[in-house]
Write a protein that holds these residues in place. Structure first.
Motif, PDB file in Angstrom:
ATOM      1  N   PHE A   1       0.820  -1.202   0.000  1.00  0.00           N
ATOM      2  CA  PHE A   1       0.000   0.000   0.000  1.00  0.00           C
ATOM      3  C   PHE A   1       0.860   1.262   0.000  1.00  0.00           C
ATOM      4  CE2 PHE A   1      -2.052  -3.257   2.757  1.00  0.00           C
ATOM      5  CZ  PHE A   1      -2.994  -3.686   1.818  1.00  0.00           C
ATOM      6  N   LYS A   2       0.257   2.374  -0.325  1.00  0.00           N
ATOM      7  CA  LYS A   2       0.934   3.662  -0.266  1.00  0.00           C
ATOM      8  C   LYS A   2       1.113   4.084   1.194  1.00  0.00           C
ATOM      9  CE  LYS A   2      -0.983   5.028  -4.731  1.00  0.00           C
ATOM     10  NZ  LYS A   2      -1.924   5.922  -5.443  1.00  0.00           N
ATOM     11  N   THR A   3       1.834   5.178   1.386  1.00  0.00           N
ATOM     12  CA  THR A   3       2.204   5.619   2.726  1.00  0.00           C
ATOM     13  C   THR A   3       1.012   5.652   3.679  1.00  0.00           C
ATOM     14  OG1 THR A   3       1.910   7.897   1.989  1.00  0.00           O
ATOM     15  CG2 THR A   3       4.143   7.011   1.973  1.00  0.00           C
ATOM     16  N   PRO A   4       1.207   5.197   4.918  1.00  0.00           N
ATOM     17  CA  PRO A   4       0.090   5.158   5.861  1.00  0.00           C
ATOM     18  C   PRO A   4      -0.374   6.546   6.289  1.00  0.00           C
ATOM     19  CG  PRO A   4       2.138   4.556   6.947  1.00  0.00           C
ATOM     20  CD  PRO A   4       2.444   4.644   5.486  1.00  0.00           C
ATOM     21  N   VAL A   5      -1.656   6.657   6.515  1.00  0.00           N
ATOM     22  CA  VAL A   5      -2.262   7.873   7.052  1.00  0.00           C
ATOM     23  C   VAL A   5      -3.065   7.473   8.285  1.00  0.00           C
ATOM     24  CG1 VAL A   5      -3.842   9.791   6.647  1.00  0.00           C
ATOM     25  CG2 VAL A   5      -2.413   8.944   4.764  1.00  0.00           C
ATOM     26  N   THR A   6      -2.842   8.169   9.378  1.00  0.00           N
ATOM     27  CA  THR A   6      -3.580   7.899  10.608  1.00  0.00           C
ATOM     28  C   THR A   6      -4.850   8.742  10.642  1.00  0.00           C
ATOM     29  OG1 THR A   6      -1.528   7.455  11.821  1.00  0.00           O
ATOM     30  CG2 THR A   6      -3.482   7.953  13.129  1.00  0.00           C
ATOM     31  N   VAL A   7      -5.969   8.096  10.909  1.00  0.00           N
ATOM     32  CA  VAL A   7      -7.248   8.797  11.023  1.00  0.00           C
ATOM     33  C   VAL A   7      -7.833   8.496  12.397  1.00  0.00           C
ATOM     34  CG1 VAL A   7      -9.581   9.085  10.117  1.00  0.00           C
ATOM     35  CG2 VAL A   7      -7.679   8.649   8.536  1.00  0.00           C
ATOM     36  N   ALA A   8      -8.084   9.546  13.167  1.00  0.00           N
ATOM     37  CA  ALA A   8      -8.693   9.397  14.488  1.00  0.00           C
ATOM     38  C   ALA A   8     -10.045  10.088  14.496  1.00  0.00           C
ATOM     39  CB  ALA A   8      -7.789   9.994  15.561  1.00  0.00           C
ATOM     40  N   LEU A   9     -11.052   9.386  15.002  1.00  0.00           N
ATOM     41  CA  LEU A   9     -12.380   9.964  15.170  1.00  0.00           C
ATOM     42  C   LEU A   9     -12.629  10.150  16.659  1.00  0.00           C
ATOM     43  CD1 LEU A   9     -12.503   8.286  12.382  1.00  0.00           C
ATOM     44  CD2 LEU A   9     -14.979   8.403  12.671  1.00  0.00           C
ATOM     45  N   THR A  10     -13.003  11.358  17.041  1.00  0.00           N
ATOM     46  CA  THR A  10     -13.298  11.623  18.447  1.00  0.00           C
ATOM     47  C   THR A  10     -14.755  12.068  18.583  1.00  0.00           C
ATOM     48  OG1 THR A  10     -12.478  13.911  18.329  1.00  0.00           O
ATOM     49  CG2 THR A  10     -10.894  12.188  18.923  1.00  0.00           C
TER      50      THR A  10
ATOM     51  N   MET B   1       1.990   0.174  22.270  1.00  0.00           N
ATOM     52  CA  MET B   1       2.967  -0.436  21.355  1.00  0.00           C
ATOM     53  C   MET B   1       2.638  -0.135  19.899  1.00  0.00           C
ATOM     54  SD  MET B   1       5.135  -1.673  23.346  1.00  0.00           S
ATOM     55  CE  MET B   1       6.143  -2.544  22.139  1.00  0.00           C
ATOM     56  N   ALA B   2       1.566   0.583  19.648  1.00  0.00           N
ATOM     57  CA  ALA B   2       1.217   0.956  18.278  1.00  0.00           C
ATOM     58  C   ALA B   2       2.284   1.887  17.711  1.00  0.00           C
ATOM     59  CB  ALA B   2      -0.142   1.649  18.265  1.00  0.00           C
ATOM     60  N   PRO B   3       2.562   1.807  16.404  1.00  0.00           N
ATOM     61  CA  PRO B   3       3.614   2.649  15.819  1.00  0.00           C
ATOM     62  C   PRO B   3       3.363   4.138  15.995  1.00  0.00           C
ATOM     63  CG  PRO B   3       2.315   1.548  14.104  1.00  0.00           C
ATOM     64  CD  PRO B   3       1.964   0.902  15.400  1.00  0.00           C
ATOM     65  N   VAL B   4       2.107   4.547  16.073  1.00  0.00           N
ATOM     66  CA  VAL B   4       1.813   5.975  16.204  1.00  0.00           C
ATOM     67  C   VAL B   4       2.193   6.535  17.573  1.00  0.00           C
ATOM     68  CG1 VAL B   4      -0.049   5.933  14.512  1.00  0.00           C
ATOM     69  CG2 VAL B   4      -0.572   5.463  16.908  1.00  0.00           C
ATOM     70  N   ALA B   5       2.509   5.648  18.529  1.00  0.00           N
ATOM     71  CA  ALA B   5       2.811   6.091  19.889  1.00  0.00           C
ATOM     72  C   ALA B   5       4.241   6.575  20.052  1.00  0.00           C
ATOM     73  CB  ALA B   5       2.536   4.965  20.890  1.00  0.00           C
ATOM     74  N   SER B   6       5.054   6.402  19.019  1.00  0.00           N
ATOM     75  CA  SER B   6       6.470   6.753  19.152  1.00  0.00           C
ATOM     76  C   SER B   6       6.976   7.451  17.898  1.00  0.00           C
ATOM     77  CB  SER B   6       7.306   5.496  19.400  1.00  0.00           C
ATOM     78  OG  SER B   6       8.690   5.794  19.368  1.00  0.00           O
ATOM     79  N   GLY B   7       7.881   8.383  18.111  1.00  0.00           N
ATOM     80  CA  GLY B   7       8.497   9.063  16.984  1.00  0.00           C
ATOM     81  C   GLY B   7       9.336   8.147  16.132  1.00  0.00           C
ATOM     82  N   SER B   8       9.740   6.988  16.668  1.00  0.00           N
ATOM     83  CA  SER B   8      10.530   6.038  15.889  1.00  0.00           C
ATOM     84  C   SER B   8       9.657   5.101  15.074  1.00  0.00           C
ATOM     85  CB  SER B   8      11.422   5.206  16.821  1.00  0.00           C
ATOM     86  OG  SER B   8      10.627   4.442  17.714  1.00  0.00           O
ATOM     87  N   GLY B   9       8.316   5.233  15.221  1.00  0.00           N
ATOM     88  CA  GLY B   9       7.405   4.429  14.420  1.00  0.00           C
ATOM     89  C   GLY B   9       7.398   4.906  12.976  1.00  0.00           C
ATOM     90  N   ALA B  10       6.726   4.148  12.137  1.00  0.00           N
ATOM     91  CA  ALA B  10       6.652   4.514  10.726  1.00  0.00           C
ATOM     92  C   ALA B  10       6.032   5.892  10.562  1.00  0.00           C
ATOM     93  CB  ALA B  10       5.835   3.465   9.965  1.00  0.00           C
ATOM     94  N   ALA B  11       6.613   6.695   9.696  1.00  0.00           N
ATOM     95  CA  ALA B  11       6.106   8.046   9.468  1.00  0.00           C
ATOM     96  C   ALA B  11       4.699   7.981   8.909  1.00  0.00           C
ATOM     97  CB  ALA B  11       7.019   8.793   8.503  1.00  0.00           C
ATOM     98  N   SER B  12       3.845   8.853   9.419  1.00  0.00           N
ATOM     99  CA  SER B  12       2.466   8.865   8.962  1.00  0.00           C
ATOM    100  C   SER B  12       1.858  10.226   9.226  1.00  0.00           C
ATOM    101  CB  SER B  12       1.649   7.789   9.686  1.00  0.00           C
ATOM    102  OG  SER B  12       0.275   7.906   9.403  1.00  0.00           O
ATOM    103  N   ALA B  13       1.198  10.778   8.218  1.00  0.00           N
ATOM    104  CA  ALA B  13       0.391  11.973   8.452  1.00  0.00           C
ATOM    105  C   ALA B  13      -0.796  11.567   9.310  1.00  0.00           C
ATOM    106  CB  ALA B  13      -0.069  12.561   7.123  1.00  0.00           C
ATOM    107  N   MET B  14      -1.348  12.528  10.034  1.00  0.00           N
ATOM    108  CA  MET B  14      -2.468  12.229  10.927  1.00  0.00           C
ATOM    109  C   MET B  14      -3.579  13.236  10.747  1.00  0.00           C
ATOM    110  SD  MET B  14      -2.518  11.777  15.083  1.00  0.00           S
ATOM    111  CE  MET B  14      -4.038  11.332  15.944  1.00  0.00           C
TER     112      MET B  14
END
Length: 219
Positions: A9-18, A91-104
């Motif tokens: 897939f193309k670069t990951p994008v994080t989507v959060a619904l609040t 432990m999710a990648p979004v929890a750390s700056g060393s995780g995979a880069a992703s726009a949010m």
């Protein structure tokens, strides 16, 4: 030495619904990103689950694996294209700056979440992921849906805007002559895609003469 497997897939994008009104914006955004062949990392707050059940006919499970399956079935995502994380999945990648880069994108963003991000609270994974995006200077788009905005809300938006966060209120325009609620939703989703650098044909840009369509492609 073996090479790490590459994602189909193309670069990951994080989507959060609040828990703000406007769940339709976030759900549509997920569908569009899937159609554009991006990997999508999803987080849905407890309050957002309640809003989704109130504003739509969709009922989504809270357990991350079941949620990913339900969203995948709804959007037609490929296996593994949508990944969901719980509110304390540190432990999710979004929890750390060393995780995979992703726009949010936080869409919709409640004023409570807005406050937490502006002050670096990081009390749950959504807030922590946003904090990571800010500190790593990654693209972060916040879509607040509230009316009217209080001075507290506006101050928090100004704080985040000065840090490079995109504040994109869910305030659709009408110059494209919307014929349905879906057209109004797509107006905002199109603006989000513009900020992510993802080309689309949801609606024509200003000055263009073309009809909205549902095909997407990445730049």
């Amino acid at each position: 030495m073996t090479n790490a497997p590459t994602s189909p897939f193309k670069t990951p994008v994080t989507v959060a619904l609040t828990g703000a009104s406007g769940a339709q914006y976030g759900l549509r955004l997920i569908d569009v990103l899937v159609a554009a062949e991006h990997e999508v990392w999803v987080m849905i707050s407890k309050a957002a689950h309640m809003v989704i059940a109130t504003e739509t006919e969709i009922t989504l499970p809270a357990q991350p694996e079941r949620l990913a399956q339900a969203l995948s079935e709804r959007s037609g995502a490929a296996v593994g294209q949508i990944r969901c994380f719980g509110r304390e999945d540190w432990m999710a990648p979004v929890a750390s700056g060393s995780g995979a880069a992703s726009a949010m994108v936080i869409c919709p963003c409640s004023t409570g979440t807005l406050s937490a991000v502006a002050t670096g609270a990081s009390n749950n994974l959504i807030e922590r992921a946003a904090d990571v995006a800010v500190k790593e200077r990654r693209t972060l788009v916040i879509v607040p849906r509230e009316s009217p905005f209080s001075p507290i809300h506006l101050e928090h938006m100004l704080t985040l805007s000065r840090l490079g966060v995109v504040i994109l209120p869910a305030a659709p325009g009408f110059y494209h002559h919307p014929q349905s609620i879906d057209d109004l939703i797509d107006f905002i989703v199109a603006r989000i895609l513009n900020q992510l650098g993802i080309t689309h044909q949801l609606m024509p840009r200003w000055g263009e003469d073309q009809s909205p369509t549902s095909s997407f492609k990445d730049e």
